[in-house]
Write an enzyme that holds these catalytic residues in place. Structure first.
Site, mmCIF file in Angstrom:
data_model
loop_
_atom_site.group_PDB
_atom_site.id
_atom_site.type_symbol
_atom_site.label_atom_id
_atom_site.label_comp_id
_atom_site.label_asym_id
_atom_site.label_seq_id
_atom_site.Cartn_x
_atom_site.Cartn_y
_atom_site.Cartn_z
ATOM 1 N N LYS A 1 1.937 -3.180 7.382
ATOM 2 C CA LYS A 1 2.313 -3.432 5.855
ATOM 3 C C LYS A 1 3.937 -3.062 5.462
ATOM 4 O O LYS A 1 4.408 -3.705 4.744
ATOM 5 C CB LYS A 1 1.479 -2.814 5.113
ATOM 6 C CG LYS A 1 0.064 -2.973 5.058
ATOM 7 C CD LYS A 1 -0.382 -4.455 4.723
ATOM 8 C CE LYS A 1 -0.235 -4.466 3.394
ATOM 9 N NZ LYS A 1 -0.799 -5.686 2.696
ATOM 10 N N THR B 1 0.858 -1.164 0.009
ATOM 11 C CA THR B 1 -0.107 0.062 -0.218
ATOM 12 C C THR B 1 0.928 1.315 -0.195
ATOM 13 O O THR B 1 2.134 1.293 0.637
ATOM 14 C CB THR B 1 -0.985 -0.193 1.321
ATOM 15 O OG1 THR B 1 -1.446 1.286 1.591
ATOM 16 C CG2 THR B 1 0.030 -0.142 2.564
ATOM 17 N N ASP B 2 0.445 2.322 -0.376
ATOM 18 C CA ASP B 2 1.009 3.603 -0.380
ATOM 19 C C ASP B 2 1.277 4.125 0.987
ATOM 20 O O ASP B 2 2.136 5.117 1.007
ATOM 21 C CB ASP B 2 0.417 4.767 -1.178
ATOM 22 C CG ASP B 2 -1.014 4.808 -1.056
ATOM 23 O OD1 ASP B 2 -1.632 4.280 -0.022
ATOM 24 O OD2 ASP B 2 -1.734 5.824 -1.580
ATOM 25 N N GLU B 3 0.348 3.701 1.866
ATOM 26 C CA GLU B 3 0.374 4.180 3.200
ATOM 27 C C GLU B 3 1.614 3.825 4.115
ATOM 28 O O GLU B 3 2.128 4.425 4.965
ATOM 29 C CB GLU B 3 -0.803 3.503 3.966
ATOM 30 C CG GLU B 3 -2.042 3.845 3.702
ATOM 31 C CD GLU B 3 -3.266 3.900 4.437
ATOM 32 O OE1 GLU B 3 -3.012 3.729 5.803
ATOM 33 O OE2 GLU B 3 -4.519 3.803 4.211
ATOM 34 N N TYR C 1 -1.768 -0.256 11.230
ATOM 35 C CA TYR C 1 -2.037 -0.938 9.942
ATOM 36 C C TYR C 1 -0.631 -0.651 8.923
ATOM 37 O O TYR C 1 -0.119 -1.617 8.388
ATOM 38 C CB TYR C 1 -3.354 -0.581 9.154
ATOM 39 C CG TYR C 1 -3.262 -0.770 7.780
ATOM 40 C CD1 TYR C 1 -3.432 -2.083 7.308
ATOM 41 C CD2 TYR C 1 -2.998 0.163 6.641
ATOM 42 C CE1 TYR C 1 -3.422 -2.570 6.022
ATOM 43 C CE2 TYR C 1 -3.035 -0.002 5.361
ATOM 44 C CZ TYR C 1 -3.259 -1.426 4.896
ATOM 45 O OH TYR C 1 -3.459 -1.655 3.659
#
Ligand code: NAD
Ligand code: DAU
Length: 360
Positions: free
Chosen positions: A166, A134-136, A162
């Protein structure tokens, strides 16, 4: 003709990916491993249940024994790991399951693939492992620098439990590539939307509440920005990276479609109100609520690498994608009812003789 093993294939993006693969003719087999937590729903896959190329296993990616058994039986060329706890707000409530599934589950899967795939010469043949990230993991961008974007070399700087889980998983994936020579790839995508997304995430939640004339909770000032991509475009990107991407590389995937949350919510209100011819669905439903803790201000992806190397670009304009998505949710009220009420678990029991793993 490749054999795929997809984990988390009963969730939002995973089920869209399974359907995408089986609509085409490029795959010999798709095995779907999913623990069926609150977020996994076999309803999504009813249309492929009789397809001889498809198999479902209710298993947990954290189980070495189960994953080894499935891999031995299915002999996949490709493993695509979607399985995860995916909701930021839940990670703020209870971080530990995020560490266990997203980090522990990934490491377990890497181990099992390594043991199954590594040849006596230390090579891995044509096998590939793709981690859906994810870009997060990159943290946040500022609203004051609209020309700054996340590139693949942007340092990892996650803020929520979260995104921390990741990022940790990504670091393990890279380490398995560097240390054991495993053929790993990572994709880091921006916010997806489309059919089968659980109505805890912004877009389906707002559609769900608008239809019921319930308050639409907007966090903080509503000016946080996300880069929205239609899920089918993400599925195409993942398959392309799997088939043609350079082993060991990270590919960012994004929609070139940054929007403030408040604008997304207003768009949904307008479109749902028009479709249902219901003037009671209006901006008066918007309710500003306390901000999310550690709320990232802006995500913006530079997807130049996947465009230049593999020719991928988002195909679905936001205006078309959001209309398709709203129409899908309005037509699938029964699906929404089932996933939000927990009633689908009783349905599984009746149909398959087992219940989904964790409750909502
Ligand atoms: P989701 O929550 O809809 O689906 C997750 C699936 O994983 C569910 O079917 C669930 O049952 C399954 N699962 C959970 N724990 C498991 C376990 N221990 N073993 C086996 N299966 C398990 O998530 P999603 O939105 O489809 O996201 C899929 C992946 O894509 C995630 O890894 C997420 O981090 C990533 N991602 C999501 C987005 C997005 O916008 N939704 C964007 C970029 C990346
Ligand atoms: O960027 C990719 C990520 O996108 C994925 O990795 C995650 O799995 C996925 O859940 C998503 O994370 P976000 O936190 O960006 O998505 P969410 O839909 O939860 O929230 C989108 C934005 O809307 C965010 O700024 C928070 C805000 N929001 C969300 C909800 C649920 C609200 O204002 N109100 C809400 O009720």
């Amino acid at each position: 003709m490749k054999r795929y093993l997809v984990t988390g294939g009963a969730g939002f993006i995973g089920s869209n990916f399974v359907l995408h693969l089986l609509r085409g003719e490029g795959c010999a087999r798709v095995a779907n491993v999913d623990a069926l937590t609150y977020a996994g729903n076999l309803d999504n896959l009813r249309s492929v249940e009789g397809d001889p190329r498809y198999a479902f296993y209710q298993e947990d990616i954290r189980s070495a024994e189960a994953m080894a058994r499935v891999i031995e039986r299915e002999r996949p060329d490709y493993v695509v790991n979607f399985a995860a706890e995916s909701h930021v707000d839940r990670s703020i409530e209870d971080p530990s399951i995020f560490e266990s599934t997203n980090v522990g589950g990934t490491v377990n899967l890497l181990n099992v693939c390594r043991l199954a795939w590594e040849g006596t010469d230390g090579g891995y043949g044509e096998h590939r492992y793709l981690q859906v990230s994810t870009d997060e993991v990159y943290g946040t961008l500022s609203l004051d620098e609209p020309d700054a974007f996340f590139g693949e070399k942007t340092p990892l700087s996650p803020h929520s439990p979260y995104s921390a889980s990741k990022a940790a998983a990504d670091v393990f994936v890279g380490a398995y590539g560097d240390t054991f020579g495993m053929p790993v790839l990572i994709t880091r995508c921006s916010n997806n939307y489309g059919p089968y997304q659980f109505p805890e995430k912004l877009i389906p939640l707002m559609i769900h509440n608008a239809v019921r004339h319930e308050p639409l909770p907007v966090y903080g000032d509503g000016l946080n920005v996300r880069d929205w991509l239609y899920v089918e475009d993400h599925c195409k990107a993942i398959d392309l990276v799997l088939r043609k991407g350079r082993v060991g590389e990270v590919y960012n995937v994004g929609g070139h479609n940054e929007r403030a949350n408040i604008d997304i919510v207003k768009t949904i209100i307008r479109l749902v109100s028009e479709r249902l011819k219901d003037p009671a669905i209006n901006d008066g439903l918007i309710t500003f609520v306390e901000d999310r803790k550690g709320h990232d201000r802006r995500y913006g992806i530079d997807a130049g690498k996947i465009a230049a190397e593999l020719g991928w670009r988002p195909e679905t304009p936001f205006e078309a994608g959001i209309e398709k998505t709203i129409d899908w949710y309005l037509k699938h009220a029964e699906w929404v009812e089932r996933v939000t009420s927990g009633a689908y678990q009783a349905y599984y029991e009746q149909m398959y003789g087992h219940r989904g793993a964790a409750g909502a």
